[in-house]
Write a protein that holds these residues in place. Sequence first.
Motif, PDB file in Angstrom:
ATOM      1  N   SER A  89       1.005  -1.484   0.031  1.00 12.12           N
ATOM      2  CA  SER A  89      -0.031   0.214   0.532  1.00 12.12           C
ATOM      3  C   SER A  89       0.776   1.826   0.272  1.00 12.12           C
ATOM      4  O   SER A  89       1.065   1.999  -0.678  1.00 12.12           O
ATOM      5  N   CYS A  90       1.890   1.329   0.671  1.00 13.08           N
ATOM      6  CA  CYS A  90       2.791   2.119   0.996  1.00 13.08           C
ATOM      7  C   CYS A  90       3.821   2.405  -0.980  1.00 13.08           C
ATOM      8  O   CYS A  90       3.552   3.670  -1.394  1.00 13.08           O
ATOM      9  N   SER A  91       3.909   1.465  -1.645  1.00 17.71           N
ATOM     10  CA  SER A  91       4.631   1.864  -2.615  1.00 17.71           C
ATOM     11  C   SER A  91       4.025   1.454  -3.525  1.00 17.71           C
ATOM     12  O   SER A  91       3.751   2.724  -4.519  1.00 17.71           O
ATOM     13  N   CYS A  92       2.119   1.905  -3.505  1.00 20.28           N
ATOM     14  CA  CYS A  92       1.751   1.942  -4.680  1.00 20.28           C
ATOM     15  C   CYS A  92       0.815   3.244  -4.493  1.00 20.28           C
ATOM     16  O   CYS A  92       0.533   3.954  -5.511  1.00 20.28           O
ATOM     17  N   GLY A  93       0.613   3.769  -3.056  1.00 17.32           N
ATOM     18  CA  GLY A  93      -0.152   4.822  -2.507  1.00 17.32           C
ATOM     19  C   GLY A  93       0.757   5.876  -2.739  1.00 17.32           C
ATOM     20  O   GLY A  93       0.473   7.476  -2.849  1.00 17.32           O
ATOM     21  N   ILE A  94       2.103   5.874  -1.986  1.00 13.50           N
ATOM     22  CA  ILE A  94       2.900   7.249  -2.316  1.00 13.50           C
ATOM     23  C   ILE A  94       4.062   6.580  -3.409  1.00 13.50           C
ATOM     24  O   ILE A  94       4.459   8.312  -3.624  1.00 13.50           O
ATOM     25  N   SER A  95       5.213   6.422  -3.278  1.00 13.05           N
ATOM     26  CA  SER A  95       6.377   6.546  -4.237  1.00 13.05           C
ATOM     27  C   SER A  95       5.492   6.292  -5.974  1.00 13.05           C
ATOM     28  O   SER A  95       6.340   6.938  -5.926  1.00 13.05           O
ATOM     29  N   SER A  96       4.678   6.179  -5.743  1.00 12.38           N
ATOM     30  CA  SER A  96       3.805   5.881  -7.341  1.00 12.38           C
ATOM     31  C   SER A  96       3.851   7.632  -7.822  1.00 12.38           C
ATOM     32  O   SER A  96       4.143   8.775  -7.004  1.00 12.38           O
ATOM     33  N   LEU A  97       4.922   7.739  -9.153  1.00 16.73           N
ATOM     34  CA  LEU A  97       4.438   8.798  -9.554  1.00 16.73           C
ATOM     35  C   LEU A  97       3.417   9.118 -10.408  1.00 16.73           C
ATOM     36  O   LEU A  97       3.257   9.851 -11.235  1.00 16.73           O
ATOM     37  N   GLU A 105      -5.985   1.189  -2.080  1.00 14.19           N
ATOM     38  CA  GLU A 105      -5.201   2.375  -2.513  1.00 14.19           C
ATOM     39  C   GLU A 105      -4.869   2.744  -3.986  1.00 14.19           C
ATOM     40  O   GLU A 105      -4.091   2.207  -4.854  1.00 14.19           O
ATOM     41  N   LEU A 106      -4.845   3.944  -4.742  1.00 15.83           N
ATOM     42  CA  LEU A 106      -4.496   4.568  -5.862  1.00 15.83           C
ATOM     43  C   LEU A 106      -3.861   5.777  -5.612  1.00 15.83           C
ATOM     44  O   LEU A 106      -3.411   6.088  -3.816  1.00 15.83           O
ATOM     45  N   PRO A 107      -2.453   5.887  -5.900  1.00 15.05           N
ATOM     46  CA  PRO A 107      -1.042   6.562  -5.962  1.00 15.05           C
ATOM     47  C   PRO A 107      -2.188   8.158  -5.632  1.00 15.05           C
ATOM     48  O   PRO A 107      -2.398   8.346  -7.034  1.00 15.05           O
ATOM     49  N   ALA A 108      -0.890   8.347  -5.217  1.00 18.80           N
ATOM     50  CA  ALA A 108      -1.707   9.692  -4.540  1.00 18.80           C
ATOM     51  C   ALA A 108      -1.295  10.638  -5.589  1.00 18.80           C
ATOM     52  O   ALA A 108      -1.582  12.109  -5.960  1.00 18.80           O
ATOM     53  N   THR A 109      -0.601  10.650  -6.494  1.00 16.73           N
ATOM     54  CA  THR A 109      -0.537  11.459  -7.832  1.00 16.73           C
ATOM     55  C   THR A 109      -1.094  11.549  -8.518  1.00 16.73           C
ATOM     56  O   THR A 109      -1.231  11.803  -9.513  1.00 16.73           O
ATOM     57  N   LEU A 110      -2.398  10.273  -8.683  1.00 10.74           N
ATOM     58  CA  LEU A 110      -3.160   9.692  -9.719  1.00 10.74           C
ATOM     59  C   LEU A 110      -3.634  11.747 -10.194  1.00 10.74           C
ATOM     60  O   LEU A 110      -4.429  12.146  -9.133  1.00 10.74           O
ATOM     61  N   GLN A 111      -3.813  11.522 -11.419  1.00  7.01           N
ATOM     62  CA  GLN A 111      -4.856  13.076 -11.498  1.00  7.01           C
ATOM     63  C   GLN A 111      -6.046  12.401 -12.632  1.00  7.01           C
ATOM     64  O   GLN A 111      -7.034  12.710 -12.601  1.00  7.01           O
ATOM     65  N   CYS A 112      -5.859  11.609 -13.328  1.00  6.51           N
ATOM     66  CA  CYS A 112      -6.605  11.100 -14.283  1.00  6.51           C
ATOM     67  C   CYS A 112      -6.624   9.502 -14.125  1.00  6.51           C
ATOM     68  O   CYS A 112      -6.047   8.513 -14.008  1.00  6.51           O
ATOM     69  N   LEU A 113      -8.479   9.109 -14.424  1.00  3.24           N
ATOM     70  CA  LEU A 113      -8.693   7.862 -14.277  1.00  3.24           C
ATOM     71  C   LEU A 113     -10.243   7.327 -15.004  1.00  3.24           C
ATOM     72  O   LEU A 113     -10.501   8.305 -14.357  1.00  3.24           O
ATOM     73  N   ASP A 114      -9.372   6.622 -15.739  1.00  6.60           N
ATOM     74  CA  ASP A 114     -10.302   5.376 -16.420  1.00  6.60           C
ATOM     75  C   ASP A 114     -10.357   4.322 -16.681  1.00  6.60           C
ATOM     76  O   ASP A 114      -9.432   3.566 -16.616  1.00  6.60           O
ATOM     77  N   ILE A 115     -11.619   3.826 -16.249  1.00 10.80           N
ATOM     78  CA  ILE A 115     -12.291   2.331 -16.682  1.00 10.80           C
ATOM     79  C   ILE A 115     -13.456   2.550 -17.419  1.00 10.80           C
ATOM     80  O   ILE A 115     -14.896   2.742 -16.612  1.00 10.80           O
ATOM     81  N   TYR A 116     -13.072   1.329 -18.070  1.00 10.19           N
ATOM     82  CA  TYR A 116     -14.412   0.584 -19.305  1.00 10.19           C
ATOM     83  C   TYR A 116     -14.603  -0.468 -19.139  1.00 10.19           C
ATOM     84  O   TYR A 116     -13.247  -0.767 -19.490  1.00 10.19           O
ATOM     85  N   SER A 117     -15.447  -1.382 -19.148  1.00  8.87           N
ATOM     86  CA  SER A 117     -15.708  -2.441 -19.461  1.00  8.87           C
ATOM     87  C   SER A 117     -15.155  -3.333 -18.480  1.00  8.87           C
ATOM     88  O   SER A 117     -14.469  -4.461 -19.527  1.00  8.87           O
ATOM     89  N   CYS A 118     -15.122  -3.485 -17.598  1.00 12.58           N
ATOM     90  CA  CYS A 118     -14.201  -4.218 -16.070  1.00 12.58           C
ATOM     91  C   CYS A 118     -15.717  -4.765 -15.487  1.00 12.58           C
ATOM     92  O   CYS A 118     -16.010  -3.998 -14.809  1.00 12.58           O
ATOM     93  N   PRO A 119     -16.154  -6.152 -15.938  1.00  8.78           N
ATOM     94  CA  PRO A 119     -17.613  -5.945 -15.378  1.00  8.78           C
ATOM     95  C   PRO A 119     -17.304  -6.581 -14.030  1.00  8.78           C
ATOM     96  O   PRO A 119     -19.012  -7.109 -13.327  1.00  8.78           O
TER      97      PRO A 119
END
Length: 345
Positions: A137-145, A165-179
Amino acid sequence: MEGLAELENLSIESCEELTTLWSDKVGSLPHLPFLHSLDIYNCPKLVSLVAEEVDQERLQLGITSFTIRDCIALKSLPKALMYNNMCLQFIEIKKCDSLTHFARSHLPPALKKLYISDCKSMSNLVEDDDNDTNNSSCSCGISSLLEVLYVSNCPCLEFLTSSGELPATLQCLDIYSCPKLESVAKSFHHNSFLTSINISNCEKMQGLQNGIHSLTSLRDLEIRNCPSILSFSKEGFPTNLTTLSIAYLKITEALFDWGLDNLTYLDHLEIGGCHHLVSFPDMTLPASLTSLSISDFSNLECLSSEGLRKLTSLKTLWIFECKKLTCFSEDGLPPSLLELDISKC
């Protein structure tokens, strides 16, 4: 293989017998210290970019952009590309049906844009690695760019990260057709940079409840055809939204109970698949609206002249598939209107 020492861009396409790029065998790619862009298309027997016998710690890669498509046998991406490479900023993966995950434990450290589509076996993006000493969670949510995440047409995807958790730096999130995807995150409390969320055709998506109202940077929110979303944050939508598109959700009726007049920056509003209304709008809409789209209001009979005339900035009005709509009242449209589009009514 000689003569490639200065190579910066490499594209490999339709090599049907290719199984790996870097190995100890004769004819393998040499070390390419200046390689920045690597594109691989339609190599059906490619299992791995780097063979098991190669010491990945010694394979120094400086690739900044990596695209791979139609490589149905590829099972994983190598450590030399993903984690020993501090330059990798862009990855696109498409139609790699043997990939079950994108990364282990954490995202590549410099990655900013990730596009994944049409990967039939992808069950999660970041998989736990019991041998990794870092907390996932730390690696994905904090250190990622990571700034941009796009995922579409992955029928087995159940979650994005095991930590939720999503990366803290995330600006755009697009999710389509993942049932099978039920949630994109446990909460959004650490995602203050998010400006855009688009989710469509995710049948099991449960909702976006925790912390979404506090996303003060969010400008664009679009949610379509997610029938399992039965509720929304009681605090409502982020008040700085400029675009809101809600279609074919079971919370559509609740919109009219909440009201949207507190969204004082809202510029574009789209509402679809709302079957309980006979008149629209029967709530107060933001006076800031310049464009309004309504579609598939199966029982809509009339447009409220009082409600529409309050939209003094409205310039564009789209009306689609409102089959019971018979007419407009004489003074039913705002004088600011420049474009009116009516279809299948």
